[in-house]
Design a protein around this motif. Sequence first.
Motif, PDB file in Angstrom:
ATOM      1  N   THR A 246       2.215   1.926  -3.400  1.00 13.96           N
ATOM      2  CA  THR A 246       1.174   2.322  -4.355  1.00 13.96           C
ATOM      3  C   THR A 246       0.577   3.681  -4.016  1.00 13.96           C
ATOM      4  O   THR A 246       0.438   4.547  -4.886  1.00 13.96           O
TER       5      THR A 246
ATOM      6  N   ALA B 166       0.838  -1.201   0.000  1.00 17.16           N
ATOM      7  CA  ALA B 166       0.000   0.000   0.000  1.00 17.16           C
ATOM      8  C   ALA B 166       0.873   1.251   0.000  1.00 17.16           C
ATOM      9  O   ALA B 166       0.559   2.239  -0.683  1.00 17.16           O
TER      10      ALA B 166
ATOM     11  N   PHE C 204      -0.332   6.657   3.130  1.00 12.77           N
ATOM     12  CA  PHE C 204      -1.287   5.565   2.938  1.00 12.77           C
ATOM     13  C   PHE C 204      -2.219   5.437   4.148  1.00 12.77           C
ATOM     14  O   PHE C 204      -1.842   5.751   5.275  1.00 12.77           O
TER      15      PHE C 204
ATOM     16  N   ARG D 203      -7.279  -2.979   1.452  1.00 15.02           N
ATOM     17  CA  ARG D 203      -7.461  -3.344   0.042  1.00 15.02           C
ATOM     18  C   ARG D 203      -6.294  -4.182  -0.462  1.00 15.02           C
ATOM     19  O   ARG D 203      -6.486  -5.163  -1.185  1.00 15.02           O
ATOM     20  N   ALA D 204      -5.077  -3.810  -0.081  1.00 16.72           N
ATOM     21  CA  ALA D 204      -3.904  -4.564  -0.514  1.00 16.72           C
ATOM     22  C   ALA D 204      -3.910  -5.981   0.045  1.00 16.72           C
ATOM     23  O   ALA D 204      -3.463  -6.930  -0.615  1.00 16.72           O
TER      24      ALA D 204
ATOM     25  N   ASP E 219      -6.222   1.583   2.562  1.00 15.03           N
ATOM     26  CA  ASP E 219      -5.299   1.149   1.506  1.00 15.03           C
ATOM     27  C   ASP E 219      -4.679  -0.198   1.859  1.00 15.03           C
ATOM     28  O   ASP E 219      -4.525  -1.079   1.003  1.00 15.03           O
ATOM     29  N   VAL E 220      -4.318  -0.366   3.122  1.00 13.93           N
ATOM     30  CA  VAL E 220      -3.723  -1.631   3.568  1.00 13.93           C
ATOM     31  C   VAL E 220      -4.748  -2.750   3.465  1.00 13.93           C
ATOM     32  O   VAL E 220      -4.428  -3.867   3.013  1.00 13.93           O
TER      33      VAL E 220
END
Length: 208
Positions: free
Chosen positions: A32, A29, A37, A44-45, A41-42
Amino acid sequence: MSKTDGRSSRWNEHRRIRREELVGAALDALRTAGPDFSVDDVARAAGVSKTVIYRYFGDKDELIDAVLERISTEVLLPRLLGELALERADDRAQLHAVIAAFVQLIEEEPALYRFAYAQAGRSGRADLVAATENQVAQALGTLMTERLAAAGRPTGAAMTWAYGVVGMVQLTAHWWSGTRAVSAAELTDQLTDLAHGGLATLLPPLPG
């Protein structure tokens, strides 16, 4: 071992592995989404919900500390200390290799680098930058001390010189990361010339 102890051990190992996986997702994350972040985001990753993240980390600060630890132990220190540990023909080659490794890391992992320095000096936060600088400077100082001792010279200044070199390289590389005023190769050569030019007048020549 009782059945209860066995279950507890398996759970602890499962928790450790799961945390490591989530830290890996946080690094993804970070690369990206950048240094700012979010826990979303984490999640989703990792392909999980935020609730799962908070099951293994009390808050985002705890997750950030784990990410900093991973960067230190698996990215920064192995590369820099590994270069210092290798024997080379002369001091200039040794300095050049370590400086080149640091500059290359900034080029290869810009998001990780920016993130680590964004956390430097923050209250209550594990200071990855200071810890890494200390370990590299201590390793360099140990090498200088050995060189001086072998030549029968006083060793008291070795750590001062080592921290001076590390501080010079770190601050200059940080400036360069934002300006790219010269190429990476030029930066490495210029820093090596400066560091070696000073140390060459202080350290005894290598035997042979």
